[in-house]
Design a protein around this motif. Structure first.
Motif, mmCIF file in Angstrom:
data_model
loop_
_atom_site.group_PDB
_atom_site.id
_atom_site.type_symbol
_atom_site.label_atom_id
_atom_site.label_comp_id
_atom_site.label_asym_id
_atom_site.label_seq_id
_atom_site.Cartn_x
_atom_site.Cartn_y
_atom_site.Cartn_z
ATOM 1 N N VAL A 64 9.136 8.986 -2.203
ATOM 2 C CA VAL A 64 8.600 7.914 -1.543
ATOM 3 C C VAL A 64 7.511 7.981 -0.949
ATOM 4 O O VAL A 64 6.878 9.000 -0.409
ATOM 5 N N ARG A 65 6.522 6.958 -1.327
ATOM 6 C CA ARG A 65 5.284 6.809 -0.792
ATOM 7 C C ARG A 65 5.245 6.468 0.577
ATOM 8 O O ARG A 65 5.519 5.359 1.127
ATOM 9 N N VAL A 66 4.827 7.627 1.520
ATOM 10 C CA VAL A 66 4.834 7.565 2.766
ATOM 11 C C VAL A 66 3.639 7.611 3.547
ATOM 12 O O VAL A 66 2.931 8.618 3.423
ATOM 13 N N LEU A 67 3.202 6.937 4.606
ATOM 14 C CA LEU A 67 2.287 7.245 5.432
ATOM 15 C C LEU A 67 2.772 7.193 7.102
ATOM 16 O O LEU A 67 3.520 6.536 7.346
ATOM 17 N N LEU A 68 2.340 8.590 7.527
ATOM 18 C CA LEU A 68 2.770 8.633 8.906
ATOM 19 C C LEU A 68 1.369 8.594 9.859
ATOM 20 O O LEU A 68 0.405 9.030 9.376
ATOM 21 N N VAL A 69 1.371 7.945 10.896
ATOM 22 C CA VAL A 69 0.412 8.151 11.789
ATOM 23 C C VAL A 69 0.917 8.454 13.269
ATOM 24 O O VAL A 69 1.917 7.891 13.800
ATOM 25 N N GLU A 70 -0.116 8.907 13.780
ATOM 26 C CA GLU A 70 0.070 9.720 15.269
ATOM 27 C C GLU A 70 -0.932 9.665 15.868
ATOM 28 O O GLU A 70 -2.077 9.852 15.741
ATOM 29 N N ASP A 114 0.844 -1.444 0.253
ATOM 30 C CA ASP A 114 0.169 0.022 -0.011
ATOM 31 C C ASP A 114 0.678 1.306 -0.071
ATOM 32 O O ASP A 114 0.322 2.311 -0.697
ATOM 33 N N VAL A 115 1.906 1.212 0.564
ATOM 34 C CA VAL A 115 2.938 2.253 0.791
ATOM 35 C C VAL A 115 4.242 1.977 0.881
ATOM 36 O O VAL A 115 4.604 0.809 1.071
ATOM 37 N N ASP A 116 5.356 2.722 0.503
ATOM 38 C CA ASP A 116 6.588 2.208 0.571
ATOM 39 C C ASP A 116 7.229 2.187 2.180
ATOM 40 O O ASP A 116 7.714 1.222 2.591
ATOM 41 N N VAL A 117 6.758 3.144 2.750
ATOM 42 C CA VAL A 117 7.075 3.414 4.334
ATOM 43 C C VAL A 117 5.949 3.679 5.178
ATOM 44 O O VAL A 117 5.291 4.796 4.864
ATOM 45 N N LEU A 118 5.908 3.103 6.267
ATOM 46 C CA LEU A 118 4.928 3.379 7.274
ATOM 47 C C LEU A 118 5.920 3.991 8.524
ATOM 48 O O LEU A 118 6.672 3.265 8.888
ATOM 49 N N VAL A 119 5.427 5.144 8.516
ATOM 50 C CA VAL A 119 6.247 5.970 9.895
ATOM 51 C C VAL A 119 4.995 5.906 10.955
ATOM 52 O O VAL A 119 3.954 6.374 11.168
ATOM 53 N N VAL A 120 5.604 5.385 12.132
ATOM 54 C CA VAL A 120 4.612 5.534 13.650
ATOM 55 C C VAL A 120 5.148 6.482 14.349
ATOM 56 O O VAL A 120 6.337 6.355 14.959
ATOM 57 N N GLY A 121 4.406 7.472 14.624
ATOM 58 C CA GLY A 121 4.929 8.644 15.630
ATOM 59 C C GLY A 121 5.281 9.782 14.878
ATOM 60 O O GLY A 121 5.834 10.108 13.763
ATOM 61 N N GLY A 122 4.344 11.019 15.256
ATOM 62 C CA GLY A 122 4.467 12.199 14.574
ATOM 63 C C GLY A 122 5.125 13.539 15.430
ATOM 64 O O GLY A 122 4.780 14.471 15.243
ATOM 65 N N GLY A 123 6.035 12.826 16.212
ATOM 66 C CA GLY A 123 7.202 13.861 16.771
ATOM 67 C C GLY A 123 8.144 14.549 15.915
ATOM 68 O O GLY A 123 8.041 14.312 14.569
ATOM 69 N N LEU A 124 9.105 15.121 16.117
ATOM 70 C CA LEU A 124 10.220 15.730 15.389
ATOM 71 C C LEU A 124 10.924 14.640 14.493
ATOM 72 O O LEU A 124 11.109 14.732 13.200
ATOM 73 N N GLY A 125 11.168 13.407 15.112
ATOM 74 C CA GLY A 125 11.976 12.467 14.562
ATOM 75 C C GLY A 125 10.935 11.913 13.295
ATOM 76 O O GLY A 125 11.336 11.802 12.020
#
Length: 536
Positions: free
Chosen positions: A31-37, A7-18
């Motif tokens: 890059v197809r990226v999904l971030l969830v916070e 579905d996406v290339d990278v899933l990022v978990v956490g929406g702080g500075l990092g």
């Protein structure tokens, strides 16, 4: 990587500075990226304030530096920002660590074209969200990770929308864990940590009050409080009359966060600022632990740790948020290279190898500052200070993504006297390009860059041919033709003589250099070098 398109290339978990930095830097690279916070919005608290010049270099690479610089910062109108150890704000000064913001600038201004900034986290994060989304990142707040499975074919994650309760499944090639110091992802993978552990327990209070009688108008600062009745800190925010107050509590004496009611916090604030009749408007009270930890592994298969999930550092020195942003850039350019087919999977092993070295530098420096300002009993048991310039701009990477030319064990050097050796940040030298004065640092950030000395033209041509055959994105510049070196400093700073060349990675770190003139085997040498550095 699996051949099936997730579905996406990278899933990022956490929406702080990092996490937000990772999403921005990935999205800028296509890059197809999904971030969830899990929180509903970006941080509403100032928390990590201040961006060092290395962070500002990375923000320039990410296209947000100007906007960060334009953001209101935490200094007063005079631009002063003192750092003092006191009994109480406005009271007797026990020690002063900096007289003005200019002292920070003076330590690094010869090393970089980028300035310091003092924007607070609650101002920076919305900028990162907006630019990440502009470049195509999918940013979802009020969304939590329920579970995930990781394997050779990538990651499958179960997500929950906290507003509706609806759950969904998403697949990704990689998962970036930016879920904070108590990272559930790290824990689920069984990744252990080492370090000094918990150093102290604090209650953080955000409050509003008119303190012009205590803090002179137009001048602000950070105060380490050594009050007879408590230990803590007091500092400003970017909003008029809004302040932060942190007070230490001790569970061994039976103290708990529940003891710090609004009434108790009001009493402590009055003591801290020596204002018995003050009635502060308390906006928030939170408990947090000051700690020092570094993960023993930064990667487990398709999962990579970023920011506080990988290392936790004391806030003394203001390096935690900056380091998280550095993690985000490093993991992003490497993930993008692997996903694009430019690099092999093993390039990702260099992420932990390199960033853990920086983490140790940062944690050691923060511990040294903590001991000096808040915990003198630790002096002698923690490393001595190296100094801001060395930690921020003088760090050295050692990994298979660097062609080291020596076995010098030192993890850092003085960037005011750069060696130009592989593994170090590429030196800042003023040059001219297309009639415009700019820094060598401004040549980096997107693609690999080869700088050839005035008589090293064949190196530039060989590099372009080698990169073209391997589908590596490269810019080549010949000094004297593509860029001018009015001071004659470039070849000396980079150690490439009159006929050599230097190869710089997308993160502005020297990967390889030579002072030798190119021979007929130059293209083969560079092809082998790219193959090695990119783990092909």
């Amino acid at each position: 990587m699996a051949l099936t398109k997730p579905d996406v290339d990278v899933l990022v978990v956490g929406g702080g500075l990092g996490g937000l930095s990772t999403a921005l830097f990935l999205a800028r690279r296509g890059v197809r990226v999904l971030l969830v916070e899990r929180h509903a919005t970006t941080s509403v608290l100032p928390k990590a304030a201040g961006q060092n010049p290395r962070t500002m270099e990375l923000f320039r690479f990410g296209g947000v530096a100007d906007e960060i610089l334009a953001t209101d910062d935490i200094r007063g109108a005079q631009g002063d920002f003192t750092i003092k150890v006191v009994e109480r704000v406005g009271g007797r000064v026990l020690h002063s660590f900096a007289e003005s913001f200019e002292e920070l600038v003076g330590a690094t201004e010869r090393c970089t074209p980028m300035p310091w900034a003092l924007a607070p986290q609650d101002r920076v994060e919305p900028v990162l969200v907006a630019h990440a989304a502009k470049h195509g990142a999918d940013i979802r707040f009020a969304t939590e990770l329920v579970s995930f499975q990781a394997g050779d074919d990538g990651v499958t994650a179960r997500l929950r929308d906290l507003n509706t309760g609806a759950e969904s499944t998403v697949s990704a090639h990689y998962l970036v864990a930016a879920d904070g110091p108590r990272s559930a992802i790290r824990e689920s993978l069984g990744i252990t940590r080492h370090g000094h552990g918990t150093l102290a327990h604090f209650m953080g209070v955000i409050f509003e009050a008119d303190l012009t009688a205590v803090v002179p108008p137009g001048s602000t600062g950070w105060y380490y409080l050594q009050h007879p009745l408590f230990t803590g800190t007091f500092g400003p925010t970017d909003r008029p009359n809004r302040h932060t107050f942190y007070v230490r509590y001790d569970p061994e004496r039976g103290e708990t966060p529940d003891d710090y009611t609004p009434q108790r916090c009001t009493e402590l604030i009055r003591l801290a600022v020596d204002a018995p009749g003050l009635v502060p408007d308390i906006l928030d009270i939170q408990a947090w632990d000051m700690a020092a930890y570094i993960a023993d592994r930064w990667r487990e298969g398709p999962v990579l740790l970023v920011g506080d999930a990988a290392k936790v550092t004391p806030p003394t020195g203001g390096m935690g948020g900056n380091t998280a942003i550095g993690d985000g850039f490093d993991v992003a350019w490497k993930l993008a290279a692997v996903l694009r087919g430019e690099a092999g999977e093993r390039l990702l092993d260099s992420y932990g190898a390199e960033r853990s070295l920086v983490a140790h530098l940062v944690v050691d420096e923060s511990l040294a500052v903590y001991a000096q300002r808040m915990a003198p009993h630790l002096l002698g048991s923690v490393p001595e200070e190296r100094g801001t310039a060395q930690v921020v701009l003088g760090f050295r990477y050692r990994s298979d993504a660097v062609a080291a030319e020596d076995d010098d064990p030192e993890p850092a050097e003085d960037p005011r006297r750069p060696s130009g050796r592989p593994g170090f940040r590429a030196p800042h030298v003023w040059i001219e390009q297309d009639g415009t004065r700019r820094s060598t640092v401004e040549l980096f950030g997107d693609r690999w860059v080869l700088l050839a000395a005035p008589e090293g033209g064949p190196w530039a041509r060989a590099a372009l041919r080698a990169a073209g055959e391997l589908d590596v994105r490269l810019d080549a510049h010949l000094v004297g033709r593509d860029v001018a070196d009015p001071s004659g400093e470039l070849t000396r700073a980079y150690g490439i003589s009159r006929a050599g060349a230097v190869l710089v990675r997308p993160d502005g770190v020297v990967a390889w250099r030579t002072a030798a003139a190119p021979g007929p085997e130059a293209q083969d040498l560079l092809s082998a070098l790219f193959t090695r550095l990119l783990a092909r």
